[in-house]
Design a protein around this motif. Structure first.
Motif, short mmCIF file in Angstrom:
data_model
loop_
_atom_site.label_atom_id
_atom_site.label_comp_id
_atom_site.label_asym_id
_atom_site.label_seq_id
_atom_site.Cartn_x
_atom_site.Cartn_y
_atom_site.Cartn_z
N ALA A 1 36.88 44.96 42.89
CA ALA A 1 36.88 44.38 44.20
C ALA A 1 35.76 43.71 44.40
CB ALA A 1 37.07 45.40 45.18
N VAL A 2 34.50 44.22 44.06
CA VAL A 2 33.20 43.49 44.21
C VAL A 2 33.10 42.33 43.26
CG1 VAL A 2 30.73 43.76 43.81
CG2 VAL A 2 32.06 45.58 45.11
N THR A 3 33.45 42.41 42.06
CA THR A 3 33.55 41.05 41.31
C THR A 3 34.55 40.13 41.92
OG1 THR A 3 33.30 42.49 39.25
CG2 THR A 3 34.13 40.32 39.07
N PHE A 4 35.83 40.47 42.24
CA PHE A 4 36.59 39.27 42.80
C PHE A 4 36.01 38.77 44.12
CE2 PHE A 4 40.26 37.43 45.13
CZ PHE A 4 40.66 36.60 44.05
N ALA A 5 35.33 39.61 44.88
CA ALA A 5 34.86 39.04 46.30
C ALA A 5 33.74 38.30 46.00
CB ALA A 5 34.34 40.29 47.02
N LEU A 6 32.79 38.66 45.24
CA LEU A 6 31.78 37.48 44.89
C LEU A 6 32.07 36.45 44.43
CD1 LEU A 6 29.17 40.18 43.52
CD2 LEU A 6 29.12 39.02 45.71
N VAL A 7 33.19 36.31 43.27
CA VAL A 7 33.47 35.20 42.93
C VAL A 7 34.20 34.32 43.77
CG1 VAL A 7 35.28 34.03 41.34
CG2 VAL A 7 33.79 35.92 40.42
N GLU A 8 35.12 34.95 44.64
CA GLU A 8 35.77 34.23 45.87
C GLU A 8 34.72 33.73 46.88
OE1 GLU A 8 39.30 32.70 47.87
OE2 GLU A 8 38.93 33.53 45.82
#
Length: 205
Positions: A152-159
């Motif tokens: 979740a954190v990885t995708f949120a940062l990328v987004e």
């Protein structure tokens, strides 16, 4: 999650974030209307919404939705109506001809964050997509909660980074928007309304 698995997931997340969608369009619109700085509220709300979608997908809500076709249809209709409403608001927004400062009171940070959050949550097909996407990277022998945090954190940062770049690009168009701002708002609003109208008619699978 091993480093190799995480790197593959990171690459997949970048590709997914670069795919056009309602939140990217919202970041573009708010970046043009209010400037990249204020659009951080929109981006943060959207990131929180995507983390919620990932959580729902990982912890079994997707399987319920896939079995309950009527519930999915209701969520599609509600999500579609919200996107149509959002499109109307964008359509009616003032042209950013006076610069970003002229629109300072146009929307509060909370209102922009709420729009980003609801745009991420408005499409229930995203839950089904993540339900098919995330299992490729889950280790059943490891803690599901810990893997949820990483994913979740990885995708949120990328987004967030992707949408910030989009908002910054929109901010560089202020001269063109001064001349064509109303047309830009109507084009973006029209796309939101088309997505909202298409959503209830799309297939469940």
């Amino acid at each position: 999650m091993t480093l190799e698995t995480w790197l593959v997931y990171l690459a997949a997340s970048i590709g997914l974030s670069l795919t056009p969608g309602p939140n990217g369009l919202l970041a573009l619109t708010h970046g043009a209307l209010y400037g990249p700085g204020r659009t951080l509220a929109t981006i943060g709300g959207g990131a929180l919404g995507f983390m919620g979608v990932i959580g729902l997908s990982m912890f079994g809500i997707a399987s319920v939705l896939s079995l309950a076709g009527e519930l999915l249809l209701v969520m599609k209709v509600v999500g579609g109506l919200y996107l149509v409403w959002l499109g109307v608001q964008v359509w009616r927004s003032p042209a950013p001809g006076g610069g970003f400062g002229a629109l300072e009171g146009g929307a509060s940070g909370w209102a922009m964050a709420r729009q980003g959050l609801l745009s991420a949550l408005a499409n229930p097909k995203a839950i089904l997509f993540f339900a098919a996407f995330l299992p490729q990277f889950i280790d059943p022998a490891a803690s599901l909660w810990w893997q949820f945090v990483i994913m979740a954190v990885t995708f949120a940062l990328v987004e967030c980074l992707t949408e910030l770049l989009i908002a910054g690009f929109a901010g560089r168009l202020s001269g063109w928007l001064a001349r064509s701002g109303r047309g830009f708002n109507r084009a973006c609003g029209g796309v939101f309304m088309l997505i909202g109208a298409w959503l209830p008619l799309s297939r469940s699978s």
